[in-house]
Design a protein around this motif. Structure first.
Motif, PDB file in Angstrom:
ATOM      1  N   GLN A 145       0.826  -1.202   0.000  1.00  0.00           N
ATOM      2  CA  GLN A 145       0.000   0.000   0.000  1.00  0.00           C
ATOM      3  C   GLN A 145       0.865   1.259   0.000  1.00  0.00           C
ATOM      4  OE1 GLN A 145      -3.170  -0.261  -0.626  1.00  0.00           O
ATOM      5  NE2 GLN A 145      -2.885  -2.491  -0.572  1.00  0.00           N
ATOM      6  N   LEU A 146       1.961   1.214   0.735  1.00  0.00           N
ATOM      7  CA  LEU A 146       2.857   2.362   0.779  1.00  0.00           C
ATOM      8  C   LEU A 146       3.520   2.581  -0.579  1.00  0.00           C
ATOM      9  CD1 LEU A 146       4.166   4.585   2.461  1.00  0.00           C
ATOM     10  CD2 LEU A 146       5.932   2.949   3.137  1.00  0.00           C
ATOM     11  N   ALA A 147       3.949   1.492  -1.232  1.00  0.00           N
ATOM     12  CA  ALA A 147       4.576   1.606  -2.553  1.00  0.00           C
ATOM     13  C   ALA A 147       3.616   2.217  -3.559  1.00  0.00           C
ATOM     14  CB  ALA A 147       5.032   0.230  -3.031  1.00  0.00           C
ATOM     15  N   LEU A 148       2.364   1.771  -3.540  1.00  0.00           N
ATOM     16  CA  LEU A 148       1.363   2.318  -4.458  1.00  0.00           C
ATOM     17  C   LEU A 148       1.055   3.769  -4.122  1.00  0.00           C
ATOM     18  CD1 LEU A 148      -0.668   2.017  -6.741  1.00  0.00           C
ATOM     19  CD2 LEU A 148      -2.289   1.031  -5.099  1.00  0.00           C
ATOM     20  N   GLY A 149       0.898   4.061  -2.833  1.00  0.00           N
ATOM     21  CA  GLY A 149       0.569   5.422  -2.413  1.00  0.00           C
ATOM     22  C   GLY A 149       1.648   6.418  -2.776  1.00  0.00           C
ATOM     23  N   VAL A 150       2.911   6.067  -2.513  1.00  0.00           N
ATOM     24  CA  VAL A 150       4.022   6.969  -2.844  1.00  0.00           C
ATOM     25  C   VAL A 150       4.087   7.193  -4.346  1.00  0.00           C
ATOM     26  CG1 VAL A 150       6.545   7.147  -2.916  1.00  0.00           C
ATOM     27  CG2 VAL A 150       5.405   6.468  -0.804  1.00  0.00           C
ATOM     28  N   THR A 151       3.883   6.140  -5.129  1.00  0.00           N
ATOM     29  CA  THR A 151       3.932   6.266  -6.583  1.00  0.00           C
ATOM     30  C   THR A 151       2.826   7.181  -7.091  1.00  0.00           C
ATOM     31  OG1 THR A 151       4.858   4.036  -6.754  1.00  0.00           O
ATOM     32  CG2 THR A 151       3.953   5.002  -8.757  1.00  0.00           C
ATOM     33  N   PRO A 210      -1.074  -9.464  -5.248  1.00  0.00           N
ATOM     34  CA  PRO A 210      -1.809 -10.629  -5.762  1.00  0.00           C
ATOM     35  C   PRO A 210      -3.128 -10.229  -6.427  1.00  0.00           C
ATOM     36  CG  PRO A 210      -1.007 -11.031  -3.529  1.00  0.00           C
ATOM     37  CD  PRO A 210      -0.807  -9.572  -3.806  1.00  0.00           C
ATOM     38  N   ASP A 211      -3.735  -9.153  -5.931  1.00  0.00           N
ATOM     39  CA  ASP A 211      -4.987  -8.664  -6.515  1.00  0.00           C
ATOM     40  C   ASP A 211      -4.680  -7.942  -7.835  1.00  0.00           C
ATOM     41  OD1 ASP A 211      -7.961  -7.934  -6.153  1.00  0.00           O
ATOM     42  OD2 ASP A 211      -7.004  -6.003  -6.538  1.00  0.00           O
ATOM     43  N   ALA A 212      -5.349  -8.360  -8.909  1.00  0.00           N
ATOM     44  CA  ALA A 212      -5.046  -7.835 -10.241  1.00  0.00           C
ATOM     45  C   ALA A 212      -5.317  -6.343 -10.362  1.00  0.00           C
ATOM     46  CB  ALA A 212      -5.855  -8.599 -11.290  1.00  0.00           C
ATOM     47  N   SER A 213      -6.377  -5.854  -9.699  1.00  0.00           N
ATOM     48  CA  SER A 213      -6.715  -4.433  -9.819  1.00  0.00           C
ATOM     49  C   SER A 213      -5.645  -3.551  -9.180  1.00  0.00           C
ATOM     50  CB  SER A 213      -8.079  -4.158  -9.169  1.00  0.00           C
ATOM     51  OG  SER A 213      -8.064  -4.496  -7.788  1.00  0.00           O
ATOM     52  N   HIS A 214      -5.121  -3.979  -8.026  1.00  0.00           N
ATOM     53  CA  HIS A 214      -4.042  -3.228  -7.376  1.00  0.00           C
ATOM     54  C   HIS A 214      -2.767  -3.281  -8.218  1.00  0.00           C
ATOM     55  CE1 HIS A 214      -6.036  -3.694  -3.135  1.00  0.00           C
ATOM     56  NE2 HIS A 214      -6.610  -2.761  -3.897  1.00  0.00           N
ATOM     57  N   ARG A 215      -2.528  -4.438  -8.809  1.00  0.00           N
ATOM     58  CA  ARG A 215      -1.326  -4.588  -9.632  1.00  0.00           C
ATOM     59  C   ARG A 215      -1.406  -3.694 -10.867  1.00  0.00           C
ATOM     60  NH1 ARG A 215      -1.321  -9.687  -9.752  1.00  0.00           N
ATOM     61  NH2 ARG A 215      -2.356 -10.054 -11.738  1.00  0.00           N
ATOM     62  N   LEU A 216      -2.551  -3.659 -11.509  1.00  0.00           N
ATOM     63  CA  LEU A 216      -2.715  -2.811 -12.687  1.00  0.00           C
ATOM     64  C   LEU A 216      -2.594  -1.332 -12.321  1.00  0.00           C
ATOM     65  CD1 LEU A 216      -5.617  -4.619 -14.582  1.00  0.00           C
ATOM     66  CD2 LEU A 216      -3.226  -4.431 -15.294  1.00  0.00           C
ATOM     67  N   ALA A 217      -3.134  -0.961 -11.162  1.00  0.00           N
ATOM     68  CA  ALA A 217      -3.021   0.427 -10.717  1.00  0.00           C
ATOM     69  C   ALA A 217      -1.560   0.805 -10.492  1.00  0.00           C
ATOM     70  CB  ALA A 217      -3.825   0.638  -9.434  1.00  0.00           C
ATOM     71  N   PHE A 218      -0.830  -0.097  -9.834  1.00  0.00           N
ATOM     72  CA  PHE A 218       0.584   0.181  -9.595  1.00  0.00           C
ATOM     73  C   PHE A 218       1.333   0.308 -10.911  1.00  0.00           C
ATOM     74  CE2 PHE A 218       4.950  -1.362  -9.281  1.00  0.00           C
ATOM     75  CZ  PHE A 218       5.464  -0.480  -8.332  1.00  0.00           C
ATOM     76  N   LEU A 219       1.123  -0.626 -11.851  1.00  0.00           N
ATOM     77  CA  LEU A 219       1.822  -0.590 -13.129  1.00  0.00           C
ATOM     78  C   LEU A 219       1.476   0.671 -13.915  1.00  0.00           C
ATOM     79  CD1 LEU A 219       1.527  -4.333 -14.214  1.00  0.00           C
ATOM     80  CD2 LEU A 219       3.620  -3.114 -13.614  1.00  0.00           C
ATOM     81  N   PHE A 220       0.215   1.078 -13.876  1.00  0.00           N
ATOM     82  CA  PHE A 220      -0.190   2.282 -14.603  1.00  0.00           C
ATOM     83  C   PHE A 220       0.555   3.508 -14.075  1.00  0.00           C
ATOM     84  CE2 PHE A 220      -2.815   6.118 -14.713  1.00  0.00           C
ATOM     85  CZ  PHE A 220      -2.997   6.266 -16.080  1.00  0.00           C
TER      86      PHE A 220
END
Length: 251
Positions: free
Chosen positions: A52-58, A135-145
């Protein structure tokens, strides 16, 4: 005051905000984001262990940098009108190939080991594996985007504004803001390569080659946006390579 070709006058502080603001936003979010969330425990933290922190910072990095870029873009476009040469795409692609090949050779690690030093003496990237971290695809796609937006859009603009818009020119002349890119002297040109080495210590050979290549193109075309496009193309290819190969140490 700076008097541009179109007669518009800008205050001197505007050039500093325009050329340094986006990269400052990137650095501040990266430094304070984990500390605000985790407090003192954030020292030495690896984002690869905190999804969550990695996604939030990004996300916050992308949004904050885009806001700053949007605010300063009118000034930047007056200083560097948006013109792009086809060679920038070629240089970006060649630069990506050089970076990948040199990093796969692991020359830096071999040199360190030869001198009895740890292979990661100069640090390493977070090496985030989106498939294991999300593991959740939606979180993974959000991070990659947002990660690709950071790689391909915001970082190239921010880093090139700081390096070629400010640092390389400021080290050459007092009236650096009026110095054309193709008139930067030897010290300024070398500064670009030194900056690449210092900012990418674990991949300093690849960084030295890439920054030197883009600087060569800059002198040839005298176009700031060629450097941004080359940077974007290189990062896009690197990002695609990282995802396809799983070589997340370059992430």
């Amino acid at each position: 005051m700076d008097n541009d070709a179109d007669g518009r006058i800008d205050p001197p502080w505007m050039r500093w905000v325009a050329f340094l603001g986006p990269l400052v936003a990137f650095a501040l979010v990266g430094y304070w984001g984990p500390r605000v969330v985790l407090g003192a425990d954030a020292s030495g933290i690896s984002l690869s262990n905190h999804p969550q922190l990695a996604l939030g910072v990004t996300v916050i990095r992308v949004v904050s940098m885009l806001l700053v870029v949007g605010c300063v873009m009118p000034f930047v476009r007056r200083v560097f009108p948006i013109r792009v040469s086809p060679v920038s795409v070629v240089v970006g692609a060649v630069g990506a190939l050089i970076w990948i090949i040199l990093c796969r050779l692991n020359i830096e690690s071999s040199m360190l080991l030869m001198f009895g030093l740890p292979a990661d003496q100069f640090g390493s990237r977070d090496a985030i594996d989106p498939w294991s971290l999300y593991p959740d695809a939606s979180h993974r796609l959000a991070f990659l985007f947002f990660r690709f937006t950071l790689l391909v859009v915001t970082v190239p603009i921010a880093e090139e504004l700081m390096l070629r818009g400010c640092l390389m020119r400021a080290i050459e002349a007092d009236d650096w803001h009026a110095l054309p890119l193709n008139q930067i002297g030897r010290v300024g040109l070398i500064t670009a390569t030194v900056y690449g080495i210092v900012s990418h210590p674990a991949e300093w050979i690849a960084a030295a080659a890439w920054f030197s290549l883009v600087t060569w193109m800059m002198v040839r075309t005298n176009r700031f946006w060629d450097c941004v496009v080359a940077h974007s193309v290189t990062n896009a290819i690197l990002g695609a390579y990282i995802v396809a190969s799983g070589d997340y140490r370059l992430w």
